[in-house]
Design a protein around this motif. Structure first.
Motif, PDB file in Angstrom:
ATOM      1  N   PHE A 166       0.316   4.987 -11.764  1.00 38.13           N
ATOM      2  CA  PHE A 166      -0.574   5.177 -10.619  1.00 38.13           C
ATOM      3  C   PHE A 166      -1.748   6.063 -11.039  1.00 38.13           C
ATOM      4  O   PHE A 166      -1.771   7.256 -10.741  1.00 38.13           O
ATOM      5  CB  PHE A 166       0.185   5.839  -9.458  1.00 38.13           C
ATOM      6  CG  PHE A 166       1.405   5.086  -9.037  1.00 38.13           C
ATOM      7  CD1 PHE A 166       1.285   3.926  -8.283  1.00 38.13           C
ATOM      8  CD2 PHE A 166       2.669   5.517  -9.390  1.00 38.13           C
ATOM      9  CE1 PHE A 166       2.410   3.218  -7.892  1.00 38.13           C
ATOM     10  CE2 PHE A 166       3.800   4.823  -8.994  1.00 38.13           C
ATOM     11  CZ  PHE A 166       3.672   3.666  -8.256  1.00 38.13           C
ATOM     12  N   PRO A 167      -2.735   5.515 -11.755  1.00 37.43           N
ATOM     13  CA  PRO A 167      -3.814   6.327 -12.325  1.00 37.43           C
ATOM     14  C   PRO A 167      -4.661   7.081 -11.295  1.00 37.43           C
ATOM     15  O   PRO A 167      -5.249   8.103 -11.618  1.00 37.43           O
ATOM     16  CB  PRO A 167      -4.664   5.338 -13.111  1.00 37.43           C
ATOM     17  CG  PRO A 167      -4.131   3.993 -12.839  1.00 37.43           C
ATOM     18  CD  PRO A 167      -2.871   4.108 -12.073  1.00 37.43           C
ATOM     19  N   GLY A 168      -4.701   6.635 -10.060  1.00 42.19           N
ATOM     20  CA  GLY A 168      -5.513   7.310  -9.050  1.00 42.19           C
ATOM     21  C   GLY A 168      -4.821   8.493  -8.394  1.00 42.19           C
ATOM     22  O   GLY A 168      -5.445   9.239  -7.639  1.00 42.19           O
ATOM     23  N   ALA A 169      -3.551   8.693  -8.683  1.00 43.03           N
ATOM     24  CA  ALA A 169      -2.789   9.768  -8.034  1.00 43.03           C
ATOM     25  C   ALA A 169      -3.040  11.116  -8.703  1.00 43.03           C
ATOM     26  O   ALA A 169      -3.163  11.198  -9.916  1.00 43.03           O
ATOM     27  CB  ALA A 169      -1.306   9.447  -8.072  1.00 43.03           C
ATOM     28  N   ARG A 170      -3.114  12.162  -7.867  1.00 44.09           N
ATOM     29  CA  ARG A 170      -3.251  13.530  -8.371  1.00 44.09           C
ATOM     30  C   ARG A 170      -1.901  14.223  -8.283  1.00 44.09           C
ATOM     31  O   ARG A 170      -1.167  14.057  -7.317  1.00 44.09           O
ATOM     32  CB  ARG A 170      -4.228  14.336  -7.510  1.00 44.09           C
ATOM     33  CG  ARG A 170      -5.674  14.056  -7.732  1.00 44.09           C
ATOM     34  CD  ARG A 170      -6.585  14.966  -6.894  1.00 44.09           C
ATOM     35  NE  ARG A 170      -6.230  14.945  -5.464  1.00 44.09           N
ATOM     36  CZ  ARG A 170      -5.806  16.011  -4.771  1.00 44.09           C
ATOM     37  NH1 ARG A 170      -5.704  17.175  -5.322  1.00 44.09           N
ATOM     38  NH2 ARG A 170      -5.493  15.903  -3.484  1.00 44.09           N
ATOM     39  N   ASP A 199       0.814  -1.222   0.000  1.00 42.12           N
ATOM     40  CA  ASP A 199       0.000   0.000   0.000  1.00 42.12           C
ATOM     41  C   ASP A 199       0.847   1.272   0.000  1.00 42.12           C
ATOM     42  O   ASP A 199       0.365   2.350  -0.304  1.00 42.12           O
ATOM     43  CB  ASP A 199      -0.986   0.011   1.165  1.00 42.12           C
ATOM     44  CG  ASP A 199      -0.303   0.122   2.521  1.00 42.12           C
ATOM     45  OD1 ASP A 199       0.864  -0.320   2.645  1.00 42.12           O
ATOM     46  OD2 ASP A 199      -0.938   0.655   3.447  1.00 42.12           O
ATOM     47  N   ALA A 200       2.155   1.160   0.305  1.00 43.35           N
ATOM     48  CA  ALA A 200       3.032   2.328   0.275  1.00 43.35           C
ATOM     49  C   ALA A 200       3.284   2.790  -1.151  1.00 43.35           C
ATOM     50  O   ALA A 200       3.676   3.926  -1.369  1.00 43.35           O
ATOM     51  CB  ALA A 200       4.353   2.007   0.960  1.00 43.35           C
ATOM     52  N   LEU A 201       3.069   1.904  -2.121  1.00 40.72           N
ATOM     53  CA  LEU A 201       3.298   2.259  -3.515  1.00 40.72           C
ATOM     54  C   LEU A 201       2.022   2.700  -4.214  1.00 40.72           C
ATOM     55  O   LEU A 201       1.934   2.629  -5.423  1.00 40.72           O
ATOM     56  CB  LEU A 201       3.922   1.076  -4.249  1.00 40.72           C
ATOM     57  CG  LEU A 201       5.312   0.703  -3.771  1.00 40.72           C
ATOM     58  CD1 LEU A 201       5.806  -0.524  -4.508  1.00 40.72           C
ATOM     59  CD2 LEU A 201       6.269   1.857  -3.951  1.00 40.72           C
ATOM     60  N   ALA A 202       1.047   3.157  -3.464  1.00 40.43           N
ATOM     61  CA  ALA A 202      -0.199   3.649  -4.048  1.00 40.43           C
ATOM     62  C   ALA A 202      -0.445   5.076  -3.554  1.00 40.43           C
ATOM     63  O   ALA A 202      -1.313   5.304  -2.719  1.00 40.43           O
ATOM     64  CB  ALA A 202      -1.354   2.732  -3.673  1.00 40.43           C
ATOM     65  N   PRO A 203       0.319   6.038  -4.065  1.00 43.47           N
ATOM     66  CA  PRO A 203       0.164   7.408  -3.582  1.00 43.47           C
ATOM     67  C   PRO A 203      -1.161   8.018  -4.026  1.00 43.47           C
ATOM     68  O   PRO A 203      -1.685   7.692  -5.081  1.00 43.47           O
ATOM     69  CB  PRO A 203       1.333   8.141  -4.240  1.00 43.47           C
ATOM     70  CG  PRO A 203       1.583   7.376  -5.490  1.00 43.47           C
ATOM     71  CD  PRO A 203       1.301   5.940  -5.139  1.00 43.47           C
ATOM     72  N   ARG A 204      -1.687   8.876  -3.186  1.00 44.70           N
ATOM     73  CA  ARG A 204      -2.895   9.627  -3.562  1.00 44.70           C
ATOM     74  C   ARG A 204      -2.525  10.940  -4.214  1.00 44.70           C
ATOM     75  O   ARG A 204      -3.206  11.415  -5.098  1.00 44.70           O
ATOM     76  CB  ARG A 204      -3.752   9.877  -2.326  1.00 44.70           C
ATOM     77  CG  ARG A 204      -4.344   8.601  -1.745  1.00 44.70           C
ATOM     78  CD  ARG A 204      -5.098   8.881  -0.492  1.00 44.70           C
ATOM     79  NE  ARG A 204      -4.109   9.287   0.530  1.00 44.70           N
ATOM     80  CZ  ARG A 204      -4.390   9.571   1.781  1.00 44.70           C
ATOM     81  NH1 ARG A 204      -5.628   9.537   2.194  1.00 44.70           N
ATOM     82  NH2 ARG A 204      -3.447   9.889   2.633  1.00 44.70           N
ATOM     83  N   THR A 205      -1.425  11.553  -3.736  1.00 39.72           N
ATOM     84  CA  THR A 205      -0.962  12.832  -4.283  1.00 39.72           C
ATOM     85  C   THR A 205       0.528  12.750  -4.571  1.00 39.72           C
ATOM     86  O   THR A 205       1.287  12.133  -3.816  1.00 39.72           O
ATOM     87  CB  THR A 205      -1.235  13.985  -3.300  1.00 39.72           C
ATOM     88  OG1 THR A 205      -0.603  13.693  -2.058  1.00 39.72           O
ATOM     89  CG2 THR A 205      -2.728  14.184  -3.095  1.00 39.72           C
ATOM     90  N   VAL A 206       0.946  13.365  -5.660  1.00 38.17           N
ATOM     91  CA  VAL A 206       2.337  13.308  -6.104  1.00 38.17           C
ATOM     92  C   VAL A 206       2.786  14.714  -6.500  1.00 38.17           C
ATOM     93  O   VAL A 206       2.053  15.441  -7.171  1.00 38.17           O
ATOM     94  CB  VAL A 206       2.473  12.364  -7.326  1.00 38.17           C
ATOM     95  CG1 VAL A 206       3.900  12.318  -7.825  1.00 38.17           C
ATOM     96  CG2 VAL A 206       1.979  10.973  -6.988  1.00 38.17           C
ATOM     97  N   GLN A 207       3.994  15.075  -6.086  1.00 37.81           N
ATOM     98  CA  GLN A 207       4.607  16.335  -6.508  1.00 37.81           C
ATOM     99  C   GLN A 207       5.810  15.982  -7.375  1.00 37.81           C
ATOM    100  O   GLN A 207       6.594  15.091  -7.024  1.00 37.81           O
ATOM    101  CB  GLN A 207       5.044  17.146  -5.289  1.00 37.81           C
ATOM    102  CG  GLN A 207       5.487  18.540  -5.626  1.00 37.81           C
ATOM    103  CD  GLN A 207       5.703  19.387  -4.367  1.00 37.81           C
ATOM    104  OE1 GLN A 207       5.686  18.892  -3.253  1.00 37.81           O
ATOM    105  NE2 GLN A 207       5.891  20.673  -4.572  1.00 37.81           N
ATOM    106  N   VAL A 208       5.962  16.663  -8.512  1.00 37.24           N
ATOM    107  CA  VAL A 208       6.973  16.313  -9.501  1.00 37.24           C
ATOM    108  C   VAL A 208       7.915  17.493  -9.747  1.00 37.24           C
ATOM    109  O   VAL A 208       7.459  18.618  -9.959  1.00 37.24           O
ATOM    110  CB  VAL A 208       6.300  15.899 -10.833  1.00 37.24           C
ATOM    111  CG1 VAL A 208       7.331  15.540 -11.871  1.00 37.24           C
ATOM    112  CG2 VAL A 208       5.341  14.741 -10.617  1.00 37.24           C
ATOM    113  N   PHE A 209       9.225  17.195  -9.728  1.00 39.60           N
ATOM    114  CA  PHE A 209      10.249  18.171 -10.069  1.00 39.60           C
ATOM    115  C   PHE A 209      11.142  17.561 -11.138  1.00 39.60           C
ATOM    116  O   PHE A 209      11.432  16.357 -11.096  1.00 39.60           O
ATOM    117  CB  PHE A 209      11.126  18.503  -8.853  1.00 39.60           C
ATOM    118  CG  PHE A 209      10.375  19.115  -7.711  1.00 39.60           C
ATOM    119  CD1 PHE A 209      10.153  20.479  -7.666  1.00 39.60           C
ATOM    120  CD2 PHE A 209       9.896  18.326  -6.677  1.00 39.60           C
ATOM    121  CE1 PHE A 209       9.462  21.049  -6.610  1.00 39.60           C
ATOM    122  CE2 PHE A 209       9.211  18.884  -5.611  1.00 39.60           C
ATOM    123  CZ  PHE A 209       8.993  20.254  -5.578  1.00 39.60           C
ATOM    124  N   ALA A 210      11.614  18.354 -12.091  1.00 38.41           N
ATOM    125  CA  ALA A 210      12.536  17.861 -13.118  1.00 38.41           C
ATOM    126  C   ALA A 210      13.445  19.000 -13.565  1.00 38.41           C
ATOM    127  O   ALA A 210      12.994  20.132 -13.755  1.00 38.41           O
ATOM    128  CB  ALA A 210      11.767  17.303 -14.310  1.00 38.41           C
TER     129      ALA A 210
END
Length: 176
Positions: free
Chosen positions: A83-87, A45-56
């Motif tokens: 992870f299609p459910g992640a925002r 369940d740790a690999l199912a994030p609900r929210t993700v912040q991305v830097f590049a």
């Protein structure tokens, strides 16, 4: 007349030989190298994030290191496929992803010249404990590598490697 026919074929042969040379250089320059590390094997369940912040960020072709919006979008797209459910959010995420790509080997001065398709990258993913499990550890996952293959996509590979990590910390060699 034969001389005119030879002159017409010369540009075609030159273009074909350039393409074959490019394909030979790309195919013969070695393999893609990956090194995958994690601080621990997380529960599923740790690999199912609900929210993700991305830097590049990137530094390609002599451009100074800086934010790279197109690379950030590719990384966000790759993780949303995984992870299609992640925002994607700007703050307070469950998971943070950072991708950096350069066309040289850091610390290589004064001899940093590489073939123009060379890329060296690092992708770090940090997963934070959720409110429902405050005793869970912070997960840190890192994949880094290099490749001469201009078609290799480190953003996509980072997203694909994350669920496979299982605590692995050994280098992976893969042919292009």
């Amino acid at each position: 007349m034969a001389n005119l026919s030879t002159q017409r074929k010369a540009p075609k042969l030159t273009a074909i030989s350039r393409i074959l040379f490019f394909l030979t250089v790309v195919g013969g320059t070695g393999c893609t190298t990956l090194n995958v590390r994690s601080n621990f094997a997380p529960p599923p369940d740790a690999l199912a994030p609900r929210t993700v912040q991305v830097f590049a960020s990137s530094s390609i072709g002599g451009r100074p290191m800086g934010d790279d919006p197109s690379l950030r979008n590719r990384l966000a797209e790759a993780f949303q496929k995984q992870f299609p459910g992640a925002r994607i959010v700007e703050s307070q995420p469950d998971m943070v992803m950072i991708l950096t790509i350069v066309d040289y080997v850091p610390g290589c001065l004064p001899d940093c010249k590489k073939f123009k398709t060379y890329r060296n990258w690092s992708c770090e993913v940090m997963g934070y404990a959720r409110e429902s499990n405050p005793e869970a550890r912070t997960m840190v996952f890192n994949i880094e590598g290099s490749s001469y293959n201009p078609f290799y996509d480190p953003a996509s590979d980072c997203a694909l490697q994350l669920p496979k990590m299982g605590g692995s910390s050994k280098p992976v060699q893969r042919p292009d």
